[in-house]
Design a protein around this motif. Structure first.
Motif, PDB file in Angstrom:
ATOM      1  N   VAL A  39       0.847  -1.186   0.000  1.00 48.92           N
ATOM      2  CA  VAL A  39       0.000   0.000   0.000  1.00 48.92           C
ATOM      3  C   VAL A  39       0.888   1.243   0.000  1.00 48.92           C
ATOM      4  O   VAL A  39       0.654   2.191  -0.735  1.00 48.92           O
ATOM      5  CB  VAL A  39      -0.939   0.005   1.236  1.00 48.92           C
ATOM      6  CG1 VAL A  39      -1.634   1.336   1.395  1.00 48.92           C
ATOM      7  CG2 VAL A  39      -1.949  -1.120   1.137  1.00 48.92           C
ATOM      8  N   THR A  40       1.913   1.231   0.843  1.00 48.99           N
ATOM      9  CA  THR A  40       2.887   2.310   0.941  1.00 48.99           C
ATOM     10  C   THR A  40       4.261   1.679   1.154  1.00 48.99           C
ATOM     11  O   THR A  40       4.362   0.523   1.597  1.00 48.99           O
ATOM     12  CB  THR A  40       2.583   3.248   2.135  1.00 48.99           C
ATOM     13  OG1 THR A  40       2.550   2.482   3.343  1.00 48.99           O
ATOM     14  CG2 THR A  40       1.262   3.990   1.960  1.00 48.99           C
ATOM     15  N   PRO A  41       5.341   2.400   0.865  1.00 43.88           N
ATOM     16  CA  PRO A  41       6.673   1.860   1.142  1.00 43.88           C
ATOM     17  C   PRO A  41       6.815   1.545   2.632  1.00 43.88           C
ATOM     18  O   PRO A  41       6.459   2.350   3.483  1.00 43.88           O
ATOM     19  CB  PRO A  41       7.610   2.999   0.730  1.00 43.88           C
ATOM     20  CG  PRO A  41       6.834   3.783  -0.283  1.00 43.88           C
ATOM     21  CD  PRO A  41       5.397   3.704   0.185  1.00 43.88           C
ATOM     22  N   GLY A  42       7.269   0.338   2.935  1.00 38.49           N
ATOM     23  CA  GLY A  42       7.405  -0.104   4.319  1.00 38.49           C
ATOM     24  C   GLY A  42       6.291  -1.043   4.750  1.00 38.49           C
ATOM     25  O   GLY A  42       6.289  -1.505   5.887  1.00 38.49           O
ATOM     26  N   HIS A  43       5.357  -1.363   3.863  1.00 34.74           N
ATOM     27  CA  HIS A  43       4.230  -2.247   4.181  1.00 34.74           C
ATOM     28  C   HIS A  43       4.764  -3.625   4.570  1.00 34.74           C
ATOM     29  O   HIS A  43       5.450  -4.277   3.800  1.00 34.74           O
ATOM     30  CB  HIS A  43       3.318  -2.343   2.959  1.00 34.74           C
ATOM     31  CG  HIS A  43       2.051  -3.104   3.169  1.00 34.74           C
ATOM     32  ND1 HIS A  43       0.941  -2.850   2.416  1.00 34.74           N
ATOM     33  CD2 HIS A  43       1.696  -4.110   4.015  1.00 34.74           C
ATOM     34  CE1 HIS A  43      -0.042  -3.662   2.777  1.00 34.74           C
ATOM     35  NE2 HIS A  43       0.406  -4.439   3.750  1.00 34.74           N
ATOM     36  N   LEU A  44       4.436  -4.047   5.782  1.00 33.73           N
ATOM     37  CA  LEU A  44       4.921  -5.307   6.346  1.00 33.73           C
ATOM     38  C   LEU A  44       3.784  -6.312   6.498  1.00 33.73           C
ATOM     39  O   LEU A  44       2.631  -5.937   6.712  1.00 33.73           O
ATOM     40  CB  LEU A  44       5.504  -5.057   7.745  1.00 33.73           C
ATOM     41  CG  LEU A  44       6.608  -4.018   7.862  1.00 33.73           C
ATOM     42  CD1 LEU A  44       6.846  -3.668   9.327  1.00 33.73           C
ATOM     43  CD2 LEU A  44       7.870  -4.536   7.222  1.00 33.73           C
ATOM     44  N   GLY A  86       1.553   7.966  10.360  1.00 32.96           N
ATOM     45  CA  GLY A  86       0.614   7.131  11.099  1.00 32.96           C
ATOM     46  C   GLY A  86       0.856   5.685  10.697  1.00 32.96           C
ATOM     47  O   GLY A  86       1.659   5.408   9.807  1.00 32.96           O
ATOM     48  N   VAL A  87       0.177   4.763  11.364  1.00 31.84           N
ATOM     49  CA  VAL A  87       0.343   3.333  11.073  1.00 31.84           C
ATOM     50  C   VAL A  87      -1.036   2.678  11.088  1.00 31.84           C
ATOM     51  O   VAL A  87      -1.844   2.963  11.968  1.00 31.84           O
ATOM     52  CB  VAL A  87       1.248   2.648  12.129  1.00 31.84           C
ATOM     53  CG1 VAL A  87       1.296   1.141  11.921  1.00 31.84           C
ATOM     54  CG2 VAL A  87       2.648   3.235  12.105  1.00 31.84           C
ATOM     55  N   VAL A 108       0.882  -4.440   8.530  1.00 31.94           N
ATOM     56  CA  VAL A 108       1.314  -3.273   9.297  1.00 31.94           C
ATOM     57  C   VAL A 108       1.953  -2.336   8.288  1.00 31.94           C
ATOM     58  O   VAL A 108       2.946  -2.695   7.649  1.00 31.94           O
ATOM     59  CB  VAL A 108       2.345  -3.654  10.395  1.00 31.94           C
ATOM     60  CG1 VAL A 108       2.717  -2.429  11.218  1.00 31.94           C
ATOM     61  CG2 VAL A 108       1.812  -4.772  11.290  1.00 31.94           C
ATOM     62  N   PHE A 109       1.341  -1.156   8.106  1.00 39.54           N
ATOM     63  CA  PHE A 109       1.907  -0.286   7.075  1.00 39.54           C
ATOM     64  C   PHE A 109       1.838   1.183   7.463  1.00 39.54           C
ATOM     65  O   PHE A 109       0.927   1.625   8.143  1.00 39.54           O
ATOM     66  CB  PHE A 109       1.265  -0.527   5.698  1.00 39.54           C
ATOM     67  CG  PHE A 109      -0.229  -0.472   5.637  1.00 39.54           C
ATOM     68  CD1 PHE A 109      -0.872   0.693   5.257  1.00 39.54           C
ATOM     69  CD2 PHE A 109      -0.988  -1.592   5.917  1.00 39.54           C
ATOM     70  CE1 PHE A 109      -2.252   0.741   5.147  1.00 39.54           C
ATOM     71  CE2 PHE A 109      -2.364  -1.556   5.821  1.00 39.54           C
ATOM     72  CZ  PHE A 109      -2.999  -0.383   5.437  1.00 39.54           C
ATOM     73  N   PRO A 110       2.874   1.919   6.991  1.00 36.76           N
ATOM     74  CA  PRO A 110       2.928   3.350   7.278  1.00 36.76           C
ATOM     75  C   PRO A 110       1.848   4.092   6.508  1.00 36.76           C
ATOM     76  O   PRO A 110       1.496   3.705   5.390  1.00 36.76           O
ATOM     77  CB  PRO A 110       4.313   3.788   6.798  1.00 36.76           C
ATOM     78  CG  PRO A 110       4.959   2.615   6.181  1.00 36.76           C
ATOM     79  CD  PRO A 110       4.026   1.473   6.221  1.00 36.76           C
ATOM     80  N   ARG A 111       1.355   5.152   7.110  1.00 37.68           N
ATOM     81  CA  ARG A 111       0.362   6.008   6.468  1.00 37.68           C
ATOM     82  C   ARG A 111       0.881   7.431   6.445  1.00 37.68           C
ATOM     83  O   ARG A 111       1.650   7.858   7.301  1.00 37.68           O
ATOM     84  CB  ARG A 111      -0.955   5.975   7.264  1.00 37.68           C
ATOM     85  CG  ARG A 111      -1.638   4.620   7.319  1.00 37.68           C
ATOM     86  CD  ARG A 111      -2.058   4.103   5.955  1.00 37.68           C
ATOM     87  NE  ARG A 111      -2.827   5.075   5.191  1.00 37.68           N
ATOM     88  CZ  ARG A 111      -4.136   5.284   5.316  1.00 37.68           C
ATOM     89  NH1 ARG A 111      -4.839   4.586   6.183  1.00 37.68           N
ATOM     90  NH2 ARG A 111      -4.741   6.197   4.571  1.00 37.68           N
ATOM     91  N   ASP A 114      -2.533  11.814   1.825  1.00 36.81           N
ATOM     92  CA  ASP A 114      -2.663  11.571   0.385  1.00 36.81           C
ATOM     93  C   ASP A 114      -1.927  10.324  -0.091  1.00 36.81           C
ATOM     94  O   ASP A 114      -1.462  10.278  -1.231  1.00 36.81           O
ATOM     95  CB  ASP A 114      -2.193  12.795  -0.412  1.00 36.81           C
ATOM     96  CG  ASP A 114      -3.007  14.036  -0.078  1.00 36.81           C
ATOM     97  OD1 ASP A 114      -4.241  13.911   0.076  1.00 36.81           O
ATOM     98  OD2 ASP A 114      -2.409  15.111   0.050  1.00 36.81           O
ATOM     99  N   ASP A 115      -1.837   9.284   0.747  1.00 33.04           N
ATOM    100  CA  ASP A 115      -1.162   8.054   0.315  1.00 33.04           C
ATOM    101  C   ASP A 115      -2.052   7.171  -0.561  1.00 33.04           C
ATOM    102  O   ASP A 115      -1.599   6.172  -1.106  1.00 33.04           O
ATOM    103  CB  ASP A 115      -0.610   7.265   1.504  1.00 33.04           C
ATOM    104  CG  ASP A 115      -1.673   6.780   2.491  1.00 33.04           C
ATOM    105  OD1 ASP A 115      -2.863   6.695   2.116  1.00 33.04           O
ATOM    106  OD2 ASP A 115      -1.313   6.494   3.637  1.00 33.04           O
ATOM    107  N   GLY A 116      -3.333   7.503  -0.678  1.00 34.68           N
ATOM    108  CA  GLY A 116      -4.224   6.789  -1.579  1.00 34.68           C
ATOM    109  C   GLY A 116      -4.984   5.637  -0.957  1.00 34.68           C
ATOM    110  O   GLY A 116      -5.908   5.108  -1.574  1.00 34.68           O
TER     111      GLY A 116
END
Length: 156
Positions: A39-44, A86-87, A108-111, A114-116
């Motif tokens: 979803v975003t860079p760092g999505h675990l 945010g997370v 678990v992903f960073p927010r 406007d990340d979509g």
């Protein structure tokens, strides 16, 4: 911990070392891998080493460990240098809940603004009588579960 036993499961393949994965953390019970469809860079993804399709198949001790590791990963994302305002910690249990890989896993992903990423629903306020009836239904479901490790406390 038992080796994963579903030969058609991509997460079991990862746990067995038969498929590629970028792994920021692993222990005897879980692996944390970077989501290839992030979803975003760092999505675990926090995945148990034992194959379990969903909540019904996962023992509570392993489930609690997954959530503890997910909590720690969320904190790590905040300190990682990746964009993280945010997370989200997200579980999809079952096809109706949008689960796509049928091996239990916690996202678990960073927010950030406007990340979509969006969750859309028909949000509304429920009447107290409906909430009370639903609470009673959940209590009856709890009565059907085997006892947990620690007693649950309620406001009854």
């Amino acid at each position: 911990m038992k080796a994963p036993d579903d030969p058609g499961c991509v997460f079991c393949d990862i746990v067995r070392g038969e498929a590629e994965a970028s792994v920021p953390y692993a222990d005897d019970h879980v692996m944390v891998v970077m989501d290839i469809g992030a979803v975003t860079p760092g999505h675990l993804l926090v995945i148990p080493r034992v194959h379990a399709v969903g909540l019904e198949d996962l023992d509570e001790e392993t489930g609690a460990h997954i959530w503890r590791v997910g909590h720690r990963m969320g904190r790590a994302l905040r300190r990682s240098g990746l964009r993280c305002e945010g997370v989200n910690v997200f579980l999809a249990d079952g096809e109706a809940a949008l689960q796509e890989v049928f091996h239990f896993h916690l996202h678990v992903f960073p927010r950030f603004a406007d990340d979509g990423f969006r969750i859309d629903a028909n949000w509304g306020t429920r009447a107290r009588a409906l909430l009370d009836a639903e609470a009673a239904a959940v209590r009856s479901g709890l009565d059907l579960l085997p006892p947990g490790r620690e007693p649950l406390h309620s406001d009854e």
